[in-house]
Design an enzyme around this catalytic site. Sequence first.
Site, mmCIF file in Angstrom:
data_model
loop_
_atom_site.group_PDB
_atom_site.id
_atom_site.type_symbol
_atom_site.label_atom_id
_atom_site.label_comp_id
_atom_site.label_asym_id
_atom_site.label_seq_id
_atom_site.Cartn_x
_atom_site.Cartn_y
_atom_site.Cartn_z
ATOM 1 N NE ARG A 1 -2.401 1.126 3.613
ATOM 2 C CZ ARG A 1 -3.515 0.867 4.536
ATOM 3 N NH1 ARG A 1 -4.702 0.606 4.290
ATOM 4 N NH2 ARG A 1 -2.775 1.143 5.940
ATOM 5 C CE LYS B 1 -2.199 4.718 6.884
ATOM 6 N NZ LYS B 1 -3.564 5.354 7.625
ATOM 7 C CD GLU C 1 -11.908 5.940 4.914
ATOM 8 O OE1 GLU C 1 -11.363 5.061 5.293
ATOM 9 O OE2 GLU C 1 -11.283 6.832 4.063
HETATM 10 N N1 PXG Z 1 -9.415 4.570 7.136
HETATM 11 C C1 PXG Z 1 -8.414 5.741 7.358
HETATM 12 C C2 PXG Z 1 -8.743 6.941 7.071
HETATM 13 C C3 PXG Z 1 -7.309 5.308 7.864
HETATM 14 O O1 PXG Z 1 -6.368 6.352 8.295
HETATM 15 C C4 PXG Z 1 -8.110 3.007 8.194
HETATM 16 C C5 PXG Z 1 -9.129 3.322 7.366
HETATM 17 C C6 PXG Z 1 -7.839 1.467 8.635
HETATM 18 O O2 PXG Z 1 -6.809 1.125 7.710
HETATM 19 P P1 PXG Z 1 -5.861 0.063 8.241
HETATM 20 O O3 PXG Z 1 -4.847 -0.439 7.144
HETATM 21 O O4 PXG Z 1 -5.064 0.550 9.720
HETATM 22 O O5 PXG Z 1 -6.645 -1.410 8.775
HETATM 23 C C7 PXG Z 1 -7.009 4.038 8.408
HETATM 24 C C8 PXG Z 1 -5.806 3.692 9.030
HETATM 25 C C9 PXG Z 1 -3.602 6.782 13.759
HETATM 26 C C10 PXG Z 1 -3.585 5.871 12.931
HETATM 27 O O6 PXG Z 1 -2.457 6.890 14.332
HETATM 28 C C11 PXG Z 1 -4.491 5.874 11.909
HETATM 29 C C12 PXG Z 1 -4.488 4.837 10.763
HETATM 30 C C13 PXG Z 1 -3.826 3.443 11.142
HETATM 31 C C14 PXG Z 1 -3.112 3.373 12.467
HETATM 32 C C15 PXG Z 1 -3.023 4.620 13.062
HETATM 33 O O7 PXG Z 1 -4.522 7.587 13.975
HETATM 34 N N2 PXG Z 1 -5.461 4.656 9.959
#
Ligand code: PXG
Length: 295
Positions: free
Chosen positions: A52, A151, A184
């Site tokens: 990713r 991301k 989301e």
């Molecule tokens: N949507 C968004 C907008 C994200 O930023 C997810 C979904 C979930 O994706 P994953 O791949 O983690 O299952 C995310 C992930 C933080 C933090 O520090 C944010 C994320 C992941 C880890 C830590 O707030 N975002």
Amino acid sequence: MGKYIYIDGEFFGRDEAKISVFDHGLLYGDGVFEGIRAYSGNIFKLEEHLERLYGSAKAISLKIKLSVKEMERAVVDTVLKNGLQDAYIRLVVTRGQGDLGLSPDKCKEPTIIIIADKITLYPEEFYNNGLRIITAATRRNIPEALNPRIKSLNYLNNIMAKIEANLADVPEALMLNNEGYVAECTGDNIFIISRKGKVHTPPPYLGTLTGITRSAIIDLCREKGLDVQETPFTLFEVYNAEECFLTGTAAEVIPVVNIDGRIIGRGKPGKITKELILGFRKLTKEVGTRINPKG
Ligand code: PXG
């Protein structure tokens, strides 16, 4: 607490780890990142996170100088160097140091930063009792402007929604896309389970990040023989869901029992959600890239 931070192949102490004020990651949010977890010495879905990361970088024309294999080694080395078995890993690649113009032309080398730290988790009661969340007025970025599948270091869209959550005194906020379809949450993907037991999560083309946890849960549902579909839905389906849960690297799988004051299902974490929480926790113990010293 993680003591050593990786910047471009070198380790620095927490207070010495610094980057230039001319780095375009800071000046313009020009860069990409990943949030990754290590569980008992296993880095969960590292390959998927790197895929990713490199995909996000490609989409913004950012050339990462390390190969995927070298990046994998750098991540493992950073966790090792910090002596951590359970960790939250933040991998950041910025456009690098440039001048005060927008153009990335003047940025010679991307900056690679890896931080491995202890993770702060949601309290266990959130998993036992479920979350109360709200729908933010802030809509998710439209893919035609800035694709949420990237991301990127541009998180202001999500931060605006997170501020709404903070003002409402809830831990997360649901975001709709520009057309009113559920997209989301600010840092988590959403799943709903209908009264017929069908599992639904928004398709990424509506404007969502393709979460790594989301993919793992889709696989887990299919293994359990559940009917899981990536289909568009609105708040109406969310309010009428039998169960609802969020997925993300930090939260893992977390139940939602109240949205905008509407009680979801029976107002308690549902049966399938509870099974998926356990199933996911089991998975984090079974799979992952082993943190091993070189050789
Ligand atoms: N949507 C968004 C907008 C994200 O930023 C997810 C979904 C979930 O994706 P994953 O791949 O983690 O299952 C995310 C992930 C933080 C933090 O520090 C944010 C994320 C992941 C880890 C830590 O707030 N975002």
